[in-house]
Design a protein around this motif. Structure first.
Motif, mmCIF file in Angstrom:
data_model
loop_
_atom_site.group_PDB
_atom_site.id
_atom_site.type_symbol
_atom_site.label_atom_id
_atom_site.label_comp_id
_atom_site.label_asym_id
_atom_site.label_seq_id
_atom_site.Cartn_x
_atom_site.Cartn_y
_atom_site.Cartn_z
ATOM 1 N N THR A 68 0.820 -1.134 -0.188
ATOM 2 C CA THR A 68 0.051 -0.035 -0.009
ATOM 3 C C THR A 68 0.639 1.410 0.186
ATOM 4 O O THR A 68 2.007 1.159 0.397
ATOM 5 N N GLY A 69 0.192 2.446 -0.435
ATOM 6 C CA GLY A 69 1.153 3.632 -0.436
ATOM 7 C C GLY A 69 -0.022 4.784 -0.654
ATOM 8 O O GLY A 69 -0.958 4.664 -0.979
ATOM 9 N N ALA A 111 -7.008 15.683 -3.119
ATOM 10 C CA ALA A 111 -6.247 16.023 -1.944
ATOM 11 C C ALA A 111 -5.069 15.088 -1.520
ATOM 12 O O ALA A 111 -4.135 15.346 -0.866
ATOM 13 N N ALA A 112 -5.515 13.671 -1.853
ATOM 14 C CA ALA A 112 -4.502 12.474 -1.906
ATOM 15 C C ALA A 112 -4.970 11.665 -2.747
ATOM 16 O O ALA A 112 -6.015 11.312 -3.172
ATOM 17 N N GLU A 113 -4.025 10.582 -2.921
ATOM 18 C CA GLU A 113 -4.287 9.436 -4.021
ATOM 19 C C GLU A 113 -3.329 8.096 -3.512
ATOM 20 O O GLU A 113 -2.066 8.599 -3.203
ATOM 21 N N GLY A 114 -3.955 7.043 -3.398
ATOM 22 C CA GLY A 114 -3.054 5.848 -2.824
ATOM 23 C C GLY A 114 -3.371 4.852 -3.589
ATOM 24 O O GLY A 114 -4.300 4.717 -4.681
ATOM 25 N N PHE A 115 -2.867 3.712 -3.312
ATOM 26 C CA PHE A 115 -3.187 2.353 -3.853
ATOM 27 C C PHE A 115 -2.854 1.261 -2.890
ATOM 28 O O PHE A 115 -2.633 1.546 -1.869
ATOM 29 N N PHE A 116 -3.585 0.149 -3.318
ATOM 30 C CA PHE A 116 -3.244 -1.086 -2.465
ATOM 31 C C PHE A 116 -3.548 -2.156 -3.435
ATOM 32 O O PHE A 116 -3.987 -2.067 -4.257
ATOM 33 N N ILE A 117 -2.668 -3.080 -3.039
ATOM 34 C CA ILE A 117 -2.695 -4.503 -3.723
ATOM 35 C C ILE A 117 -3.223 -5.415 -2.824
ATOM 36 O O ILE A 117 -2.724 -5.699 -1.943
ATOM 37 N N HIS A 118 -4.491 -6.112 -3.395
ATOM 38 C CA HIS A 118 -5.110 -7.356 -2.926
ATOM 39 C C HIS A 118 -4.576 -8.364 -3.477
ATOM 40 O O HIS A 118 -4.642 -8.533 -4.759
#
Length: 147
Positions: A68-69, A111-118
């Motif tokens: 995640t980030g 305002a923000a952006e992120g990701f995660f890997i399932h």
């Protein structure tokens, strides 16, 4: 070092509104960074549950976060409503990279952006399994490669 620009609202395939809570603010008067990660989970998992492809209580297949980030551009604070945009950036055999943009309600800039890997695994064995066909179809609808 130049920073990659944040994505626009139009780059996201589905949205969920999430109201901030009083408890989300930290001593600096803005939402604490850990709350952003709970919004990522809320936006993606609610979408999958509502689409009928994720049963968090009894489903044979569950998603486990393996990476995640998040990047931050502007503060968010209570009382605001957040529009969380979601998209599937990469759909693999047993994994998905979700990307989430967090926008203050009505704002064009994230305002923000992120990701995660399932990685999707068998609930009992916790071993990776191929994405079920119904899940894959829902992911295709929010994929960056949808046509």
């Amino acid at each position: 070092m130049s920073r990659e620009p944040f994505r626009a609202r139009a780059d996201y395939a589905a949205f969920r509104s999430i109201p901030t809570r009083w408890a989300d603010n930290d001593v600096y008067g803005h939402v604490n960074n850990v709350v952003y990660y709970s919004w990522f989970d809320t936006a993606v998992n609610a979408h999958l549950i509502e689409a009928g492809v994720l049963d968090i209580h009894g489903g044979a297949v569950i998603g486990l976060v393996v990476e995640t980030g998040c990047r931050y551009a502007a503060p968010l604070a209570f009382p605001q409503v957040i529009d969380a945009g979601i998209r599937a950036a990469r759909i693999g055999t047993s994994s998905v990279r979700y990307e989430v943009g967090l926008f203050a309600e009505g704002e064009a800039e994230a305002a923000a952006e992120g990701f995660f890997i399932h990685v999707y695994v068998d609930r009992e064995s916790r071993r990776p399994v191929p994405l079920p066909a119904d899940l894959r179809a829902v992911l295709a609808a929010i994929s960056v490669h949808r046509g």
